[in-house]
Structure formats: structure tokens, C-alpha cells
Design a protein around this motif. Structure first.
Motif, PDB file in Angstrom:
ATOM      1  N   PRO A  37     -42.994   4.970   8.353  1.00 49.01           N
ATOM      2  CA  PRO A  37     -42.978   5.996   7.749  1.00 49.01           C
ATOM      3  C   PRO A  37     -41.494   6.264   7.942  1.00 49.01           C
ATOM      4  O   PRO A  37     -41.047   6.684   8.976  1.00 49.01           O
ATOM      5  N   ARG A  69     -39.016  14.496   1.064  1.00 39.67           N
ATOM      6  CA  ARG A  69     -40.186  15.545   1.148  1.00 39.67           C
ATOM      7  C   ARG A  69     -39.576  16.761   1.540  1.00 39.67           C
ATOM      8  O   ARG A  69     -38.761  16.715   2.457  1.00 39.67           O
ATOM      9  N   TYR A 121     -47.716   8.264  -0.167  1.00 36.03           N
ATOM     10  CA  TYR A 121     -46.511   6.760   0.541  1.00 36.03           C
ATOM     11  C   TYR A 121     -46.974   6.373   2.197  1.00 36.03           C
ATOM     12  O   TYR A 121     -47.076   5.860   1.690  1.00 36.03           O
ATOM     13  N   TYR A 124     -38.976   8.811   2.644  1.00 34.19           N
ATOM     14  CA  TYR A 124     -39.518   9.945   1.516  1.00 34.19           C
ATOM     15  C   TYR A 124     -39.219  11.109   1.620  1.00 34.19           C
ATOM     16  O   TYR A 124     -39.097  11.573   2.842  1.00 34.19           O
ATOM     17  N   ALA A 127     -39.086   7.183  -1.950  1.00 36.90           N
ATOM     18  CA  ALA A 127     -40.443   7.641  -2.940  1.00 36.90           C
ATOM     19  C   ALA A 127     -40.429   9.278  -3.137  1.00 36.90           C
ATOM     20  O   ALA A 127     -39.731   9.583  -1.776  1.00 36.90           O
ATOM     21  N   ARG A 140     -49.102  14.116  -2.241  1.00 42.48           N
ATOM     22  CA  ARG A 140     -48.362  13.021  -2.040  1.00 42.48           C
ATOM     23  C   ARG A 140     -47.650  12.020  -1.096  1.00 42.48           C
ATOM     24  O   ARG A 140     -47.082  11.358  -1.032  1.00 42.48           O
ATOM     25  N   TYR A 170     -41.927  11.144  -9.527  1.00 43.05           N
ATOM     26  CA  TYR A 170     -43.385  11.824  -9.553  1.00 43.05           C
ATOM     27  C   TYR A 170     -43.672  12.769 -10.899  1.00 43.05           C
ATOM     28  O   TYR A 170     -42.680  13.767 -10.597  1.00 43.05           O
ATOM     29  N   SER A 199     -41.108  13.198  -3.937  1.00 44.43           N
ATOM     30  CA  SER A 199     -41.655  13.629  -4.699  1.00 44.43           C
ATOM     31  C   SER A 199     -42.133  13.912  -5.828  1.00 44.43           C
ATOM     32  O   SER A 199     -43.323  14.614  -6.427  1.00 44.43           O
ATOM     33  N   SER A 205     -48.558   8.807  -5.623  1.00 47.60           N
ATOM     34  CA  SER A 205     -47.254   8.773  -4.468  1.00 47.60           C
ATOM     35  C   SER A 205     -47.822   7.309  -4.189  1.00 47.60           C
ATOM     36  O   SER A 205     -47.216   6.309  -3.940  1.00 47.60           O
ATOM     37  N   ARG A 206     -48.907   6.721  -3.743  1.00 44.68           N
ATOM     38  CA  ARG A 206     -48.893   5.465  -3.426  1.00 44.68           C
ATOM     39  C   ARG A 206     -48.475   4.180  -3.722  1.00 44.68           C
ATOM     40  O   ARG A 206     -48.009   3.123  -4.113  1.00 44.68           O
ATOM     41  N   ALA A 246     -44.738   3.810  -3.365  1.00 51.29           N
ATOM     42  CA  ALA A 246     -43.876   3.781  -2.602  1.00 51.29           C
ATOM     43  C   ALA A 246     -44.846   1.662  -3.261  1.00 51.29           C
ATOM     44  O   ALA A 246     -43.626   1.486  -2.452  1.00 51.29           O
TER      45      ALA A 246
END
Length: 325
Positions: free
Chosen positions: A206, A182, A195, A180, A237, A191, A267, A239, A163-164, A167
Motif C-alpha cells: 500500500p 486520504r 483499497y 490511496y 485511488a 474506503r 468515488y 476517496s 473502493s476495492r 483500486a
């Protein structure tokens, strides 16, 4: 009824040799094995599975418990596990837990009654306080994120690392406001942690788009609403790939384009990710390696291995496709 003695006569070997071939015992010459298998096929000999199970104490069936069988990631995982299990002459019985703690514990407690020799368990509801409940008299291999320190073999998904990277990729592509996507109830999401790592390293604030559940439709609605707000994100991004598919639809519903206006990553690298338009940039775990190693660990335990619990972290790669170009 064709007997083992009939097969032995047709193949020109002893009944013990036929038994060794049927039970897949080692030290049988390839030519002999081929001749016996041909005789079995020609005569239509049927192995007495019930009798063999009584002698060996095994059924040849492994349980595979996953949160959702119709989730693209888990359906892909199931197919890989079934293929790997066939190489070990094992069958797979699928259990769906709904990511609920009670359902996961029920699978663990009922596996013996369902005549499973072992269990592959994708945990989503269990936590650190439940590890003692996994101490049973048959082998279990855990699949997924290492959320607690259970004394079992574990196939670990590189959730935080992947996940990093996703991003960081959006930031490297020039995105200034990376959000993100989510669930609103996933504070312990590894995950999400990945991020946040990327945002902290880049000294970026964020941003979050919250949805209710994992559904693609819910993701599309949430993203479409986010695109209508001031300071809307120019990168998202996600998850999972399923959420990313919804995010792409939400961007289009808002009258924008992917990737020209908003770049998106997912992902899991499910099969659909490479063929939709635009194709999806995503983190690709090595599904084949995960399934292969999980079966190897389980078979070794079935064969009596007593070595300390092992952890295998699944290799992964960033697959760059049209959604972030």
C-alpha cells in the motif's frame, strides 16, 4: 376569503370531498380529484396549513442533516432528496453538521423543536456509544456507512466494496504503484479498507498520499509533492471525486499527464465527474435509489410502521472514463 364550501360548490362536490382531496386521502376518483384541484386553482383557495397541522400533528417538513452542504456529493444528494420528498408532498429543511458529533446530536435533540416530522441523518461524527441517544419519539433514517448498530432504518453506502473495485480497476489497467489519497486522520475509513483489500489480494505494497482535510486544493498540493518523490505512484485511488479533481490538478502541476503518466479514480460520481477534461473514472452509487428508499422508509414510519429496522445497501457501478483509460 375563499372557503372550502366555495370550492365544494364550484366543483359540485361536498366539503368533505374537498377536505379529502386537500389532505391527500385515498379512495378519491381521479376525475373528482382533478375537478376539485381545478376549482382550488380557479378560486385561489389557500389551505389553512396551521389548522391542518394542529389536526394531524404533522408539519409536512422533514429535516435532512449532512456534513457539508457545499460538498458536491452532498449537494447532489440534497437535490435528489428534495425531488423525492416533493412526490410525498413533503418539504425538506437542510441542516449542516460539519461532521461533528455534537452538531449531529444537536440536530437529533432539536428536531422536535424545529417542527420536523422526521429526520434523515447523514452520520459522520457519531459512534457506537451514541446509539442510545438516537432513541427519540419521531422517525430517523440514517444515511451513509454502517459504522455502528443503531436500531434504526439505514441507507448504507457500499464504501468498502466500491473502493476495492476502483483500486482493482487501476491494477487491471497496468498500474504498478497505486496510492490511496486520504486524510491523515481517517484510520476508520471504510474506503481505505476497500483499497487495502485490493492491495492485499494483489500482493502489492500500500502507498498513501495524506492531506489535511477534504479540500480539492489541499489534494492538488499533496499529489504534486508526491509526484516529485522517488517511486511516485502511477495510479491514485481517491476517496471522493472532489479529491480526485485535486489529484488530477496535482499531476498536471508536476508536469505529468492523466492518464498517460498517472491513472486516477474517484468515488461518488458527482455531476462534474463526467464533464471535466479528462472525465473522471469513479464509483457511482445510485443516488436516486438512495433518496427514494430513504423517503419511503421515513414515510412508512410516519404512517405507523412498526416492522424491525431495515438496511438498504445502495447499488453502485464503476464508471470507466478518460482518467483511467
Amino acid at each position: 376569503m375563499v372557503t372550502m364550501q366555495d370550492v365544494a360548490r364550484a366543483a359540485g362536490v361536498s366539503p368533505m370531498t374537498v377536505s379529502n382531496v386537500v389532505n391527500d386521502r385515498p379512495h378519491i376518483k381521479p376525475a373528482t380529484r382533478t375537478r376539485v384541484l381545478a376549482a382550488i386553482d380557479d378560486l385561489g383557495y389557500r389551505i389553512n396549513a396551521a389548522g391542518r397541522n394542529l389536526r394531524t400533528g404533522r408539519t409536512g417538513t422533514i429535516g435532512l442533516a449532512v456534513p457539508e452542504v457545499d460538498n458536491p456529493y452532498f449537494s447532489h444528494l440534497i437535490s435528489r432528496v428534495v425531488e423525492e420528498a416533493a412526490g410525498h408532498r413533503l418539504r425538506i429543511a437542510i441542516e449542516q453538521t460539519g461532521a461533528a458529533r455534537e452538531a449531529e446530536l444537536e440536530v437529533v435533540s432539536m428536531s422536535r423543536n424545529r417542527l420536523y416530522d422526521g429526520l434523515l441523518l447523514s452520520t459522520a461524527g457519531l459512534a457506537a456509544g451514541d446509539q442510545d441517544l438516537l432513541q427519540v419519539d419521531y422517525p430517523i433514517v440514517l444515511l451513509g456507512e454502517s459504522m455502528f448498530d443503531a436500531p434504526l432504518d439505514h441507507i448504507v453506502m457500499p464504501n468498502r466494496e466500491g473502493s476495492r473495485e476502483a483500486a482493482e480497476h487501476l491494477l487491471a489497467r497496468g498500474c504498478r504503484r497505486v496510492a490511496y489519497l486520504r486524510r491523515h486522520d481517517t484510520d476508520e475509513d471504510p474506503r481505505l479498507a476497500g483499497y487495502l483489500d485490493a492491495m492485499a489480494t494483489a500482493d502489492r505494497e500500500p502507498l498513501f498520499i495524506d492531506i489535511d482535510g477534504f479540500g480539492t486544493v489541499a489534494a492538488a498540493r499533496a499529489v504534486a509533492a508526491a509526484m516529485a518523490e522517488d517511486n511516485a505512484p502511477d495510479g491514485i485511488a481517491c476517496s471522493t471525486d472532489s479529491l480526485a479533481f485535486g489529484a488530477m490538478r496535482g499531476v498536471v502541476d508536476a508536469g505529468l499527464r492523466v492518464p498517460e503518466d498517472v491513472r486516477i479514480t474517484g468515488y461518488d460520481d458527482v455531476p462534474m465527474a463526467s464533464i471535466i477534461m479528462p472525465s473522471l473514472t469513479t464509483i457511482a452509487p445510485d443516488h436516486e435509489a438512495a433518496a427514494r428508499t430513504a423517503l419511503e422508509f421515513l414515510v412508512e414510519r410516519l404512517n405507523g410502521s412498526a416492522e424491525p429496522p431495515r438496511t438498504y445497501t445502495i447499488p453502485h457501478a464503476l464508471r470507466i472514463r478518460d482518467s483511467s483509460r
